[in-house]
Design a protein around this motif. Structure first.
Motif, short mmCIF file in Angstrom:
data_model
loop_
_atom_site.label_atom_id
_atom_site.label_comp_id
_atom_site.label_asym_id
_atom_site.label_seq_id
_atom_site.Cartn_x
_atom_site.Cartn_y
_atom_site.Cartn_z
N ARG A 164 55.04 52.42 41.95
CA ARG A 164 53.61 52.06 42.02
C ARG A 164 52.75 53.10 41.31
O ARG A 164 51.76 52.78 40.66
CB ARG A 164 53.15 51.88 43.46
CG ARG A 164 53.58 50.53 43.96
CD ARG A 164 53.23 50.24 45.38
NE ARG A 164 53.67 48.88 45.68
CZ ARG A 164 52.86 47.85 45.86
NH1 ARG A 164 51.55 48.01 45.86
NH2 ARG A 164 53.35 46.65 46.08
N MET A 184 50.33 52.23 38.11
CA MET A 184 48.89 52.52 38.04
C MET A 184 48.58 53.39 36.82
O MET A 184 47.59 53.17 36.12
CB MET A 184 48.43 53.18 39.33
CG MET A 184 48.40 52.20 40.50
SD MET A 184 47.64 52.86 41.97
CE MET A 184 48.90 53.96 42.58
N SER A 197 46.34 52.16 33.44
CA SER A 197 45.06 52.81 33.10
C SER A 197 45.16 53.61 31.80
O SER A 197 44.17 54.16 31.35
CB SER A 197 44.60 53.69 34.26
OG SER A 197 45.58 54.68 34.49
N MET A 240 51.90 44.21 41.99
CA MET A 240 50.53 44.73 42.18
C MET A 240 49.62 43.95 41.25
O MET A 240 49.96 43.77 40.08
CB MET A 240 50.46 46.20 41.75
CG MET A 240 51.16 47.14 42.67
SD MET A 240 51.11 48.81 41.96
CE MET A 240 49.42 49.26 42.32
N ILE A 241 48.46 43.54 41.73
CA ILE A 241 47.53 42.79 40.88
C ILE A 241 46.17 43.49 40.92
O ILE A 241 45.67 43.82 42.00
CB ILE A 241 47.42 41.33 41.34
CG1 ILE A 241 48.78 40.65 41.07
CG2 ILE A 241 46.30 40.59 40.61
CD1 ILE A 241 48.83 39.19 41.38
N VAL A 242 45.61 43.76 39.73
CA VAL A 242 44.33 44.47 39.66
C VAL A 242 43.36 43.62 38.85
O VAL A 242 43.37 43.64 37.61
CB VAL A 242 44.50 45.85 38.98
CG1 VAL A 242 43.24 46.69 39.14
CG2 VAL A 242 45.73 46.59 39.49
N ASN A 249 39.72 42.04 37.27
CA ASN A 249 38.45 42.52 36.71
C ASN A 249 38.55 43.86 35.99
O ASN A 249 37.75 44.76 36.22
CB ASN A 249 37.37 42.59 37.80
CG ASN A 249 37.07 41.21 38.34
OD1 ASN A 249 37.14 40.22 37.62
ND2 ASN A 249 36.78 41.14 39.63
N CYS A 250 39.55 43.97 35.12
CA CYS A 250 39.68 45.18 34.29
C CYS A 250 39.22 44.84 32.86
O CYS A 250 39.00 43.68 32.53
CB CYS A 250 41.14 45.63 34.24
SG CYS A 250 41.82 45.95 35.85
N CYS A 252 42.89 40.57 33.97
CA CYS A 252 43.63 41.00 35.15
C CYS A 252 44.86 41.78 34.71
O CYS A 252 45.55 41.38 33.78
CB CYS A 252 44.06 39.75 35.93
SG CYS A 252 44.98 40.16 37.41
N LYS A 253 45.09 42.91 35.33
CA LYS A 253 46.29 43.69 35.04
C LYS A 253 47.24 43.59 36.23
O LYS A 253 46.81 43.32 37.35
CB LYS A 253 45.91 45.16 34.82
CG LYS A 253 45.06 45.40 33.57
CD LYS A 253 44.84 46.87 33.34
CE LYS A 253 44.02 47.09 32.09
NZ LYS A 253 44.61 48.12 31.23
N GLY A 254 48.50 43.86 35.96
CA GLY A 254 49.44 43.80 37.07
C GLY A 254 50.73 44.53 36.77
O GLY A 254 51.00 44.87 35.62
#
Ligand SMILES: Cc1cc2nc3c(=O)[nH]c(=O)nc-3n(C[C@H](O)[C@H](O)[C@H](O)COP(=O)(O)O)c2cc1C
Length: 494
Positions: free
Chosen positions: A374, A378, A382, A420-422, A424-425, A441-443
């Motif tokens: 994880r 991340m 980024s 993992m889903i992120v 609004n990037c 969306c990133k993941g």
């Protein structure tokens, strides 16, 4: 006046100068079957891209030399056209004396070591000044510039290193930025708003001054890669071109932009000109790296003042939208260094062509703790707004082969636990699935086994010593082996 980037360093006498020709000769000697010369006349209007496309369908990227390309003016060009000079990892690795696996990391390492600095030479000693065309003598349509995809509005410069200087420190900036040939002396460019050339454009706009600008085309891939390194702003790309190629980059004053506007002396072509901030004209649609057409827009106009070129100069062209090997390799090194800071156990990163050389990152780690994947996801997500999906795998998975990464996803992940889903990037505007306002969306997927001590089934194997002993050549024969059909015997779907 000489800019601050040029700290002269004696060129070692007798040293082979890094240029496109020295690379072609060395690469041909090492891999004669991977260099293909086409002697028949062939049109730069789609026909050269059809050849590139057929090879891409075979998943092969030989270095192509078209010796009689037909230009937009309808004539056989006096300049040959080179395609796929940086077409795959093997060529990139060869260029910087590295390996298939380590090329991106070695590229970055050389940038940070920064061992060599550029040097300025006289115009009379610069090969790129062997022919000088100014004003009305210039007609860009005489160059074998490719019209690649059907909806592109015309020929595009795709392997041109666009160079500007920041007006405050006079430090050079280089980036690959596309240029549509809109007329004999007009190019329309795309400088994306995050790019450092665009920052220079804005700085000139603020001062109310036109921006001096040049494309250089055709150089040793190590120089090219070095100049195209991800750097801070403003930082000299001529310095990193020297560092990565392991030799002082030879620079020379321009013809029409003043003595302090320096260009590479050993390039095949230099195109000089001016961009007046605010002067824009229609550009695109253009076939872009995600394999879709990017939208029509108002492009920054580059008014050409001169072309200088070597005798028998070779025009260089990227197959944008077809071959994404180069872009991915560049991204890998930045991801690796960001992930390495938080997960020192990272062993390899690959940005595969299946993600258009931008969107997927495969990260291999030597897993010692269940929290590492994880952290790695991340960090990778980024590291660049381009990276959408990060997949973390164990050390036994070959990250250079999509099949094995997908096998790890299939057998080592459960998505209620491992995804993992992120939302609004930042998203890429060229990714058609990006939502309104450029948000994407990133993941990430953790496709690793549990950290040791673990209870997890053992992977199948045939004993290594038997695998090494039994060869297909010995038991089946080289000739019969060559006749076994490839598994994918149908034409790749367009
Ligand atoms: C083949 C290729 C074509 C590219 N075309 C463009 C382009 O047309 N416009 C652009 O702004 N960036 C383009 N890029 C991305 C920039 O070259 C890249 O982001 C560069 O590192 C930016 O440099 P900078 O750090 O000086 O801003 C391209 C990249 C590649 C690999």
């Amino acid at each position: 006046m000489v800019t601050s980037v040029t700290q002269p360093e004696a060129q070692k006498t007798g040293e082979q100068i890094n240029d496109l020709r020295s690379f072609l000769a060395a690469y041909r000697a090492a891999f004669p079957d991977d260099v293909i010369e086409v002697d028949k006349p062939i049109d730069t209007n789609f026909e050269c891209s059809a050849v590139g496309r057929h090879f891409e369908d075979l998943n092969k990227f030989p270095l192509l030399l078209f010796n009689q390309p037909i230009t937009a003016n309808g004539n056989v060009s006096k300049f040959p056209l080179a395609v796929n000079v940086t077409g795959d990892r093997r060529k990139l690795a060869f260029a910087i004396n590295s390996t298939f696996e380590d090329v991106s990391i070695d590229w970055r390492k050389r940038v940070s070591e920064g061992k060599h600095k550029p040097v300025v030479i006289d115009r009379g000693a610069a090969p790129v000044k062997e022919n000088v065309l100014v004003g009305d003598q210039v007609d860009l349509r005489d160059l074998p510039i490719m019209h690649i995809h059907e909806m592109d509005p015309g020929p595009y410069i795709t392997a041109g290193m666009l160079t500007t200087f920041d007006p405050k420190h006079n430090i050079d900036n280089c980036a690959l930025q596309r240029g549509f040939i809109a007329g004999p002396r007009e190019i329309r460019c795309l400088l994306v708003s995050r790019s450092h050339n665009y920052l220079n454009y804005l700085a000139h706009q603020e001062l109310g001054k036109p921006m001096k600008i040049a494309y250089w085309v055709g150089h040793h891939p190590a120089v090219f890669m070095g100049a195209h390194s991800n750097l801070g702003y403003p930082e000299s790309h001529y310095a990193t071109a020297s560092a990565v190629s392991g030799q002082s980059l030879r620079l020379v004053p321009s013809e029409t932009l003043g003595d302090d506007f320096l260009v590479p002396a050993d390039a095949e072509f230099v195109i000089e000109g001016i961009m007046v901030p605010g002067k824009r004209a229609l550009e695109a649609p253009f076939g872009e790296y995600p394999r879709y057409y990017g939208p029509q827009r108002m492009g920054e106009v580059f008014d050409v003042t001169a072309i200088t070129h070597r005798n028998n100069a070779i025009w260089d062209q990227f197959l944008v939208g077809m071959n994404n090997n180069y872009g991915g390799t560049q991204e890998e090194a930045s991801i690796y260094s960001v992930v390495k800071r938080v997960v020192p156990e990272v062993t390899r990163v690959h940005v595969p062509v299946s993600g258009s050389g931008r969107f997927h990152a495969y990260i291999q780690i030597r897993k010692t703790h269940d929290g590492q994947p994880r952290e790695a996801i991340m960090a990778a997500l980024s590291s660049s707004y381009m990276i959408k999906h990060a997949i973390v795998v164990d050390e036994d998975i070959d990250v250079f082969d999509d099949r094995w990464v997908m096998w790890a996803v299939a057998t080592r992940s459960q998505w209620d636990r491992d995804v993992m889903i992120v939302p609004n990037c930042y998203g890429s505007i060229l990714d058609p699935s990006t939502g309104e306002r450029g948000l994407g969306c990133k993941g990430g997927i953790d496709a690793t086994m549990p950290a040791p001590p673990r209870r997890f089934p053992k992977r199948l194997n045939v004993p290594d010593k038997v695998l090494d002993k039994i060869t297909l050549e010995e038991y089946i024969g080289t000739e019969r082996l060559a006749r076994v059909p490839e598994q994918r015997d149908r034409k790749a779907r367009r």
